[in-house]
Design an enzyme around this catalytic site. Sequence first.
Site, PDB file in Angstrom:
ATOM      1  N   GLU A  46       0.848  -1.193   0.000  1.00  0.00           N
ATOM      2  CA  GLU A  46       0.000   0.000   0.000  1.00  0.00           C
ATOM      3  C   GLU A  46       0.884   1.244   0.000  1.00  0.00           C
ATOM      4  O   GLU A  46       1.952   1.272   0.615  1.00  0.00           O
ATOM      5  CB  GLU A  46      -0.860  -0.016   1.270  1.00  0.00           C
ATOM      6  CG  GLU A  46      -1.711   1.230   1.475  1.00  0.00           C
ATOM      7  CD  GLU A  46      -2.367   1.279   2.861  1.00  0.00           C
ATOM      8  OE1 GLU A  46      -3.445   1.871   2.976  1.00  0.00           O
ATOM      9  OE2 GLU A  46      -1.793   0.717   3.826  1.00  0.00           O
ATOM     10  N   LYS A 123      -9.636   1.146  -1.926  1.00  0.00           N
ATOM     11  CA  LYS A 123      -9.821   0.719  -0.543  1.00  0.00           C
ATOM     12  C   LYS A 123     -11.200   1.089  -0.018  1.00  0.00           C
ATOM     13  O   LYS A 123     -11.622   2.244  -0.072  1.00  0.00           O
ATOM     14  CB  LYS A 123      -8.729   1.354   0.318  1.00  0.00           C
ATOM     15  CG  LYS A 123      -8.687   0.892   1.770  1.00  0.00           C
ATOM     16  CD  LYS A 123      -7.470   1.488   2.451  1.00  0.00           C
ATOM     17  CE  LYS A 123      -7.310   1.081   3.889  1.00  0.00           C
ATOM     18  NZ  LYS A 123      -6.074   1.643   4.478  1.00  0.00           N
ATOM     19  N   CYS A 168      -4.774  -3.033   3.084  1.00  0.00           N
ATOM     20  CA  CYS A 168      -4.554  -2.753   4.498  1.00  0.00           C
ATOM     21  C   CYS A 168      -5.743  -3.132   5.381  1.00  0.00           C
ATOM     22  O   CYS A 168      -6.002  -4.298   5.605  1.00  0.00           O
ATOM     23  CB  CYS A 168      -4.154  -1.300   4.681  1.00  0.00           C
ATOM     24  SG  CYS A 168      -3.365  -0.971   6.289  1.00  0.00           S
TER      25      CYS A 168
END
Length: 308
Positions: A46, A123, A168
């Site tokens: 990321e 995300k 993440c």
Amino acid sequence: MRQIVIGAAQMGPNQKSDSREVIVARMVALLEQAAAKGCTLVVFPELALTTFFPRWYMDDQAEVDTWFEDEMPNEATRPLFDRARELGIAISIGYAEKTPDGHHFNTQILTDRQAKIIGKYRKTHLPGHSDYDHDRAFQHLEKRYFEPGDTGFPVWRTQDAIVGMLICNDRRWPEAYRVMGLQGVELVVLGYNTPSVNSQMGSEGLEQRLYHSELSMTAAAYQNATWVVGVAKAGDEDGHPLMGGSIIVDPNGYVVARAETEGDELLVHACDMDLCNFGKETIFDFERHRRIEHYGLITSQTGVVRPA
């Protein structure tokens, strides 16, 4: 055997002063290592191109935008794409994306072995907060700088496998994996930047953080009979430690490769996609065993509603 030799390219810290060009040169070096070991896919973390900038409060949008990429590839990242094409290696990279119409996302892309972008994921589960928090040991302002992703959880067929992406905090949410599992996912690649200490509970340190990270990925791999490749950016970024703990997990939930450092480090494993088949055809044969008539709360409700 449907085998993909995967390189999990953990990266050490990117300092605030590091240029994109300096960082990309390190990424190319990891790619060269991967080529020497026969990899056909390399996964980067990321926000691989910058430091983890949400740790700083900024109120000038022009300053914020300096951490975002307007296009991909761009001038700074083209050497990585060009070298990946020459080596015949697919890549997956996380970065901050600014769209042409001004939206801001925490994004990850996937290319084919000719360096053509074939997949994009944004995300979904943004952690942290949107305003300055005086009670935190350090800031975590993802909700300030990013919008929740608008892609959902798609999968792509590439290298004779079904591949999905997460970023993440997404790795902690079982719904994300299950949506991909219902599309037959066989490989989930994800990057992360996770602080070594919890900003809201200082007693939660590195050991617990690593345990929870690994637990999330190994459980999801097992429960969806899929490979999971989790790749960290780690080490001390301008005085703020990020944990490592990059791993490659097989479809039975076993860790088959684990990082030993918090620096630039390449993990390599030959991942047989056919190892997913047994779990998908037995205990996690969704068509035979799922009972969706009882799952309504998952999509009809966000917060907890306790009985009176």
